[in-house]
Design a protein around this motif. Structure first.
Motif, PDB file in Angstrom:
ATOM      1  N   LEU A   1       7.672   2.113   2.564  1.00  0.00           N
ATOM      2  CA  LEU A   1       7.543   1.601   1.196  1.00  0.00           C
ATOM      3  C   LEU A   1       6.086   1.583   0.758  1.00  0.00           C
TER       4      LEU A   1
ATOM      5  N   ILE B   1       9.026  -0.914   5.939  1.00  0.00           N
ATOM      6  CA  ILE B   1       7.893  -1.515   5.235  1.00  0.00           C
ATOM      7  C   ILE B   1       6.745  -0.520   5.124  1.00  0.00           C
TER       8      ILE B   1
ATOM      9  N   TRP C   1       8.765 -10.954  -1.150  1.00  0.00           N
ATOM     10  CA  TRP C   1       9.706 -11.515  -0.179  1.00  0.00           C
ATOM     11  C   TRP C   1       8.960 -11.913   1.091  1.00  0.00           C
ATOM     12  N   MET C   2       8.056 -11.049   1.558  1.00  0.00           N
ATOM     13  CA  MET C   2       7.305 -11.338   2.781  1.00  0.00           C
ATOM     14  C   MET C   2       6.413 -12.567   2.608  1.00  0.00           C
TER      15      MET C   2
ATOM     16  N   ASP D   1      13.407  -2.267  10.131  1.00  0.00           N
ATOM     17  CA  ASP D   1      12.837  -2.953   8.968  1.00  0.00           C
ATOM     18  C   ASP D   1      11.332  -2.755   8.889  1.00  0.00           C
TER      19      ASP D   1
ATOM     20  N   GLN E   1       9.027  -6.228  -1.912  1.00  0.00           N
ATOM     21  CA  GLN E   1       8.981  -6.502  -0.478  1.00  0.00           C
ATOM     22  C   GLN E   1       7.821  -7.433  -0.144  1.00  0.00           C
TER      23      GLN E   1
ATOM     24  N   TYR F   1       7.972  -1.747  -3.265  1.00  0.00           N
ATOM     25  CA  TYR F   1       6.991  -2.305  -2.321  1.00  0.00           C
ATOM     26  C   TYR F   1       6.499  -3.674  -2.792  1.00  0.00           C
TER      27      TYR F   1
END
Length: 193
Positions: free
Chosen positions: A47, A44, A74-75, A40, A71, A68
């Protein structure tokens, strides 16, 4: 016909290992070993690399930047805003485009990525064949999409940065860019008529 259209230039950055900062955070704050997330974390960085290298007006760049950005959103729900990675970005507008700005801030990174998404849409509009009815329709749509991204950036992302935005991302500049992009979308409809 291209002389009456303005585009947003892309913001430039340097490579950053976001996975290293996340790995460090996981090892100090969680009971799990960061190696459990090796794939994962590698993804990242891939991306980010794909998103920052998407600086040519092509529809494939939209998906790279959006992936990206998604992501990062989400992060933002899983990690603190100051994860430990210094993101360096160069302004795209103004007098200080050669002087970069660095922040340890996931929202700063997201703001810059979304700005590049808006720039991608505006450059796709510019590169559309506006001598045809379909080309004008596509250009107008891309300008509206670009204005929508700028509006989202202005109302949702920049206020949540918890730091001073770059000079070319202050509220008045973003509002001016949004109006410019919408006016250019209207210009496309006017040309079609």
């Amino acid at each position: 016909m291209a002389s009456n259209i303005l585009v947003l230039p892309f913001r430039k950055t340097h490579p950053v290992s976001l996975s290293a900062a996340i790995k460090q955070y996981i090892s100090t704050k969680y009971d799990q070993h960061p190696d459990m997330f090796a794939r994962d974390l590698e993804l990242i960085d891939q991306l980010r690399s794909a998103a920052i290298l998407a600086v040519e007006p092509h529809v494939t760049g939209i998906r790279k930047i959006q992936a990206y950005a998604a992501q990062l959103v989400w992060m933002g729900g899983k990690f603190p805003i100051d994860i430990g990675a210094d993101f360096t970005w160069y302004p795209a507008l103004g007098y200080n485009t050669a002087r970069p700005m660095s922040q340890n801030n996931l929202r700063f990174e997201l703001a810059n990525i979304l700005y590049n998404l808006a720039a991608m849409y505006s450059q796709l509009a510019f590169s559309s064949n506006r001598s045809t009815s379909e080309g004008l329709k596509a250009a107008s749509n891309y300008f509206c999409l670009s204005a929508g991204v700028i509006s989202h950036l202005k109302t949702e992302i920049v206020p949540e940065m918890r730091s001073t935005p770059p000079e070319d991302m202050d509220e008045m500049t973003l509002e001016s860019l949004e109006h410019l992009l919408l006016a250019q979308a209207q210009e496309c409809f006017w040309q079609k008529a």
